[in-house]
Design a protein around this motif. Structure first.
Motif, PDB file in Angstrom:
ATOM      1  N   ASP A  58       0.815  -1.218   0.000  1.00  0.00           N
ATOM      2  CA  ASP A  58       0.000   0.000   0.000  1.00  0.00           C
ATOM      3  C   ASP A  58       0.849   1.270   0.000  1.00  0.00           C
ATOM      4  O   ASP A  58       0.606   2.209   0.766  1.00  0.00           O
ATOM      5  CB  ASP A  58      -0.935   0.027   1.214  1.00  0.00           C
ATOM      6  N   GLY A  59       1.881   1.292  -0.824  1.00  0.00           N
ATOM      7  CA  GLY A  59       2.722   2.477  -0.900  1.00  0.00           C
ATOM      8  C   GLY A  59       3.735   2.593   0.218  1.00  0.00           C
ATOM      9  O   GLY A  59       4.464   3.579   0.288  1.00  0.00           O
ATOM     10  N   LEU A  60       3.803   1.593   1.126  1.00  0.00           N
ATOM     11  CA  LEU A  60       4.773   1.589   2.224  1.00  0.00           C
ATOM     12  C   LEU A  60       5.841   0.534   1.953  1.00  0.00           C
ATOM     13  O   LEU A  60       5.677  -0.353   1.117  1.00  0.00           O
ATOM     14  CB  LEU A  60       4.090   1.271   3.552  1.00  0.00           C
ATOM     15  N   LEU A  61       6.935   0.634   2.708  1.00  0.00           N
ATOM     16  CA  LEU A  61       7.951  -0.405   2.696  1.00  0.00           C
ATOM     17  C   LEU A  61       8.070  -0.961   4.114  1.00  0.00           C
ATOM     18  O   LEU A  61       8.517  -0.270   5.031  1.00  0.00           O
ATOM     19  CB  LEU A  61       9.302   0.150   2.220  1.00  0.00           C
ATOM     20  N   ASP A  62       7.627  -2.182   4.305  1.00  0.00           N
ATOM     21  CA  ASP A  62       7.736  -2.855   5.599  1.00  0.00           C
ATOM     22  C   ASP A  62       9.104  -3.512   5.697  1.00  0.00           C
ATOM     23  O   ASP A  62       9.513  -4.246   4.790  1.00  0.00           O
ATOM     24  CB  ASP A  62       6.643  -3.906   5.756  1.00  0.00           C
ATOM     25  N   ILE A  63       9.796  -3.258   6.812  1.00  0.00           N
ATOM     26  CA  ILE A  63      11.151  -3.773   7.005  1.00  0.00           C
ATOM     27  C   ILE A  63      11.175  -4.662   8.240  1.00  0.00           C
ATOM     28  O   ILE A  63      10.743  -4.250   9.323  1.00  0.00           O
ATOM     29  CB  ILE A  63      12.165  -2.624   7.170  1.00  0.00           C
ATOM     30  N   GLN A  64      11.681  -5.876   8.087  1.00  0.00           N
ATOM     31  CA  GLN A  64      11.876  -6.817   9.192  1.00  0.00           C
ATOM     32  C   GLN A  64      13.378  -7.010   9.374  1.00  0.00           C
ATOM     33  O   GLN A  64      14.063  -7.482   8.465  1.00  0.00           O
ATOM     34  CB  GLN A  64      11.194  -8.147   8.889  1.00  0.00           C
ATOM     35  N   ILE A  65      13.906  -6.630  10.560  1.00  0.00           N
ATOM     36  CA  ILE A  65      15.345  -6.655  10.814  1.00  0.00           C
ATOM     37  C   ILE A  65      15.659  -7.729  11.850  1.00  0.00           C
ATOM     38  O   ILE A  65      14.995  -7.819  12.887  1.00  0.00           O
ATOM     39  CB  ILE A  65      15.841  -5.280  11.313  1.00  0.00           C
ATOM     40  N   THR A  66      16.683  -8.536  11.572  1.00  0.00           N
ATOM     41  CA  THR A  66      17.199  -9.504  12.539  1.00  0.00           C
ATOM     42  C   THR A  66      18.554  -9.025  13.030  1.00  0.00           C
ATOM     43  O   THR A  66      19.422  -8.686  12.227  1.00  0.00           O
ATOM     44  CB  THR A  66      17.335 -10.900  11.907  1.00  0.00           C
ATOM     45  N   GLU A  67      18.744  -8.955  14.352  1.00  0.00           N
ATOM     46  CA  GLU A  67      19.963  -8.388  14.936  1.00  0.00           C
ATOM     47  C   GLU A  67      21.200  -9.164  14.478  1.00  0.00           C
ATOM     48  O   GLU A  67      21.103 -10.322  14.073  1.00  0.00           O
ATOM     49  CB  GLU A  67      19.890  -8.369  16.463  1.00  0.00           C
ATOM     50  N   PRO A  68      22.379  -8.522  14.537  1.00  0.00           N
ATOM     51  CA  PRO A  68      23.612  -9.223  14.161  1.00  0.00           C
ATOM     52  C   PRO A  68      23.826 -10.462  15.031  1.00  0.00           C
ATOM     53  O   PRO A  68      23.534 -10.455  16.223  1.00  0.00           O
ATOM     54  CB  PRO A  68      24.699  -8.169  14.409  1.00  0.00           C
ATOM     55  N   ARG A  69      24.346 -11.516  14.420  1.00  0.00           N
ATOM     56  CA  ARG A  69      24.618 -12.769  15.131  1.00  0.00           C
ATOM     57  C   ARG A  69      26.050 -13.212  14.855  1.00  0.00           C
ATOM     58  O   ARG A  69      26.617 -12.898  13.816  1.00  0.00           O
ATOM     59  CB  ARG A  69      23.626 -13.856  14.697  1.00  0.00           C
ATOM     60  N   ASN A  70      26.611 -13.948  15.812  1.00  0.00           N
ATOM     61  CA  ASN A  70      27.997 -14.390  15.663  1.00  0.00           C
ATOM     62  C   ASN A  70      28.062 -15.734  14.952  1.00  0.00           C
ATOM     63  O   ASN A  70      27.054 -16.251  14.439  1.00  0.00           O
ATOM     64  CB  ASN A  70      28.690 -14.437  17.026  1.00  0.00           C
TER      65      ASN A  70
ATOM     66  N   PRO B  88       4.353   6.358  -5.112  1.00  0.00           N
ATOM     67  CA  PRO B  88       3.909   5.049  -5.606  1.00  0.00           C
ATOM     68  C   PRO B  88       4.599   4.673  -6.904  1.00  0.00           C
ATOM     69  O   PRO B  88       5.065   5.524  -7.662  1.00  0.00           O
ATOM     70  CB  PRO B  88       2.403   5.254  -5.807  1.00  0.00           C
ATOM     71  N   TRP B  89       4.698   3.376  -7.089  1.00  0.00           N
ATOM     72  CA  TRP B  89       5.279   2.802  -8.307  1.00  0.00           C
ATOM     73  C   TRP B  89       6.682   3.341  -8.567  1.00  0.00           C
ATOM     74  O   TRP B  89       7.054   3.676  -9.687  1.00  0.00           O
ATOM     75  CB  TRP B  89       4.377   3.057  -9.518  1.00  0.00           C
ATOM     76  N   THR B  90       7.462   3.454  -7.484  1.00  0.00           N
ATOM     77  CA  THR B  90       8.837   3.967  -7.568  1.00  0.00           C
ATOM     78  C   THR B  90       9.776   2.984  -6.887  1.00  0.00           C
ATOM     79  O   THR B  90       9.467   2.446  -5.832  1.00  0.00           O
ATOM     80  CB  THR B  90       8.948   5.347  -6.889  1.00  0.00           C
ATOM     81  N   SER B  91      10.937   2.751  -7.473  1.00  0.00           N
ATOM     82  CA  SER B  91      11.912   1.823  -6.925  1.00  0.00           C
ATOM     83  C   SER B  91      12.799   2.545  -5.911  1.00  0.00           C
ATOM     84  O   SER B  91      13.426   3.557  -6.228  1.00  0.00           O
ATOM     85  CB  SER B  91      12.765   1.225  -8.043  1.00  0.00           C
ATOM     86  N   TYR B  92      12.826   2.022  -4.669  1.00  0.00           N
ATOM     87  CA  TYR B  92      13.652   2.578  -3.601  1.00  0.00           C
ATOM     88  C   TYR B  92      14.703   1.541  -3.186  1.00  0.00           C
ATOM     89  O   TYR B  92      14.429   0.345  -3.143  1.00  0.00           O
ATOM     90  CB  TYR B  92      12.806   2.941  -2.382  1.00  0.00           C
ATOM     91  N   CYS B  93      15.899   2.042  -2.866  1.00  0.00           N
ATOM     92  CA  CYS B  93      16.980   1.184  -2.377  1.00  0.00           C
ATOM     93  C   CYS B  93      17.269   1.555  -0.917  1.00  0.00           C
ATOM     94  O   CYS B  93      17.084   2.706  -0.513  1.00  0.00           O
ATOM     95  CB  CYS B  93      18.245   1.350  -3.211  1.00  0.00           C
ATOM     96  N   MET B  94      17.761   0.580  -0.136  1.00  0.00           N
ATOM     97  CA  MET B  94      18.021   0.839   1.272  1.00  0.00           C
ATOM     98  C   MET B  94      19.089  -0.087   1.812  1.00  0.00           C
ATOM     99  O   MET B  94      19.398  -1.128   1.230  1.00  0.00           O
ATOM    100  CB  MET B  94      16.741   0.685   2.090  1.00  0.00           C
ATOM    101  N   LYS B  95      19.666   0.335   2.963  1.00  0.00           N
ATOM    102  CA  LYS B  95      20.607  -0.483   3.719  1.00  0.00           C
ATOM    103  C   LYS B  95      20.424  -0.144   5.187  1.00  0.00           C
ATOM    104  O   LYS B  95      19.969   0.960   5.542  1.00  0.00           O
ATOM    105  CB  LYS B  95      22.046  -0.234   3.269  1.00  0.00           C
ATOM    106  N   VAL B  96      20.783  -1.085   6.066  1.00  0.00           N
ATOM    107  CA  VAL B  96      20.507  -0.962   7.499  1.00  0.00           C
ATOM    108  C   VAL B  96      21.798  -1.186   8.279  1.00  0.00           C
ATOM    109  O   VAL B  96      22.594  -2.077   7.946  1.00  0.00           O
ATOM    110  CB  VAL B  96      19.430  -1.961   7.946  1.00  0.00           C
TER     111      VAL B  96
END
Length: 506
Positions: A304-316, A361-369
């Motif tokens: 719906d025009g949003l970007l849902d992000i699910q993050i998993t914490e760093p692991r060893n 809407p209908w736009t390509s977005y890039c991301m990093k965390v």
């Protein structure tokens, strides 16, 4: 220490006295009673190091007693560390120094060795310019010295409030030597890097001397290195993954003891039949030398025009959360931008589930965390992901106009079809029940005359039962006749009408 005019008051004896707030009277300091010198050492055993005392000196020349003005004395604040014992040995171009604990053997201590700070000053015999080296541990090694050169040095120990009042040890002078035959050089330039609990130690070594030489990486607990003495061997331990290496680097995982502790590393160069050589000691603090890794997983979904992000914490390497090793919970620094654009936007959240809003809407977005711990230690960024947004639920203007146009056309078509349907239905009903053509006059008369209509209907019924229906068509004359001939004589209805009655006889 105090001043006294010995010429005027010759033969006086001095006694140092002390008193604290809860004492009722002045007490003589043991070892400082009836002395004839103007200085005295105060034994720490009689004092509470956290208490504040008043100190005065009593002078007694046999005929007269006088007291100095009292001064305030707090053992923990006013005491300084005395000159430490020092053990020095020379080996080719290296001088090894061990600084002993100045309070070793005392029944009562003022300072903890963990609070000590060791300082060494050294110089060559022919040069008065002093160089200084400091350390948190009592073992100090001077490297890269000139061979066959006489060096002098002295050392002192400071507590947490190091000042210029501490006492240096006596000077020690010794001569360096040439490298012994077959002696191998020591590894140099130790460096440590780490990500999560994975570490890499690297070093340099002279390739000209690397034949048949292996390397072993060792470590020692900071506690063991600080709490040591000349008679106690240091407990160096070997990292098993870094034993007998031929390369000048080693990768190992650190899950031992306390991740937040202090350790010391060294690399040993080993050659069969030759005394091993040791690198400079590198202080190693896992939580400082390591870098927080990237989040172990970042899942991005468009909705719906949003970007849902699910993050998993760093692991060893054991798939354990790094919050067990580096203080958490973590914050997450999210950087995003339109694909192909150089303008970045960012958001910070402590949640592992996050939604980026206000996107086109209908736009390509890039991301990093990136993960950030409570001490603001920044981790590595995750790999870049690009996702295209969907409709945001709010139609654009051109869509609105398109929907209105389609609705208008659809409505027009439905209305026209309805009009045509009712029009043809009307025509069918009118044609069927209200025809425009009239019946012949003779037939209409029958329908108009009720008695004749009834008779006609009866005769029609009987005719239908006994006769066959015959259709008669009258063709018009192709040529026009005279007006007088066009008018036919009237035919008698009575004469030409078929009675419709047939005899069943004969």
């Amino acid at each position: 220490m105090w001043d006294w005019n010995n010429q005027i008051n010759y033969g006086a004896k001095f006694t140092a006295e002390y008193m604290s707030g809860h004492m009722l009277s002045w007490q003589a300091v043991p070892g400082c009673e009836h002395v004839m010198v103007t200085k005295c050492n105060l034994p720490v055993e009689i004092f509470d190091i956290f208490e504040e005392y008043s100190i005065r000196v009593k002078a007694d020349n046999g005929s007269r007693v006088s007291f100095s003005q009292s001064i305030s004395f707090a053992p923990l604040l006013n005491s300084v560390v005395g000159p430490p014992p020092v053990i020095v040995t020379a080996k080719s171009s290296i001088i090894e120094i061990f600084i002993a604990d100045p309070e070793e053997g005392n029944a009562k201590r003022i300072w903890d060795p963990l609070d000590y700070f060791y300082i060494v000053e050294y110089w060559t015999k022919n040069c008065e310019q002093k160089r200084q080296l400091s350390s948190k541990v009592p073992n100090i090694t001077l490297y890269d010295l000139e061979p066959k050169t006489q060096y002098c040095l002295r050392a002192k120990v400071c507590n947490t409030r190091c000042s210029r009042n501490e006492y240096f040890s006596p000077d020690y002078c010794l001569l360096t030597t040439d490298r012994a035959p077959g002696e191998i050089p020591y590894p140099t330039n130790l460096q440590m890097t780490g990500i999560n609990t994975n570490f890499t130690v690297t070093w340099d070594y002279d390739n000209r001397s690397a034949d048949n030489i292996t390397f072993t990486v060792q470590y020692i607990l900071g506690h063991d290195r600080v709490y040591t003495n000349a008679k106690k061997l240091q407990k160096w331990r070997t990292i098993e993954a870094c034993r007998n290496l031929t390369e000048t680097e080693c990768n190992f995982c650190w899950v031992r003891e306390i991740f937040m502790g202090i350790y010391y590393l060294r690399v040993t160069a080993i050659k069969k039949g030759v005394e091993p050589s040791y690198s400079k000691v590198l202080e190693f603090t896992p939580d400082k030398h390591t870098r927080l890794g990237a989040p172990s997983a970042v899942v991005v979904r468009s909705r719906d025009g949003l970007l849902d992000i699910q993050i998993t914490e760093p692991r060893n390497h054991e798939n354990k959360s790094m919050t067990e090793f580096l203080s958490g919970p973590y914050k997450y620094y999210i950087v995003f931008w339109k694909e192909g654009s150089s303008v970045n936007k960012s958001e910070i959240t402590e949640q592992t589930k996050w939604a980026i809003t206000d996107l086109e809407p209908w736009t390509s977005y890039c991301m990093k965390v990136q993960a950030v711990d409570v001490y603001n230690k920044k981790g590595l960024f995750s790999s870049v992901q690009c996702v295209k947004t969907t409709d945001n639920g709010y139609p654009s203007v051109w869509k609105i106009l398109l929907y209105l146009g389609i609705s208008a056309v659809s409505s027009f078509v439905v209305i026209m079809v309805s009009i045509l349907f009712f029009y043809y239905l009307y025509k069918m009903i009118r044609y069927t029940f209200f025809p425009s053509s009239k019946l012949p006059t003779s037939i209409e008369e029958c329908f108009m005359d009720h008695s004749k209509r009834k008779q006609f209907l009866i005769l029609q019924t009987k005719a239908e039962q006994c006769c066959e229906t015959v259709s008669i068509t009258v063709a018009e004359s192709e040529e026009k006749t005279d007006t007088s001939k066009d008018k036919a004589e009237p035919i008698s209805t009575q004469a030409n009408r078929d009675s419709g009655n047939y005899s069943s006889e004969g």
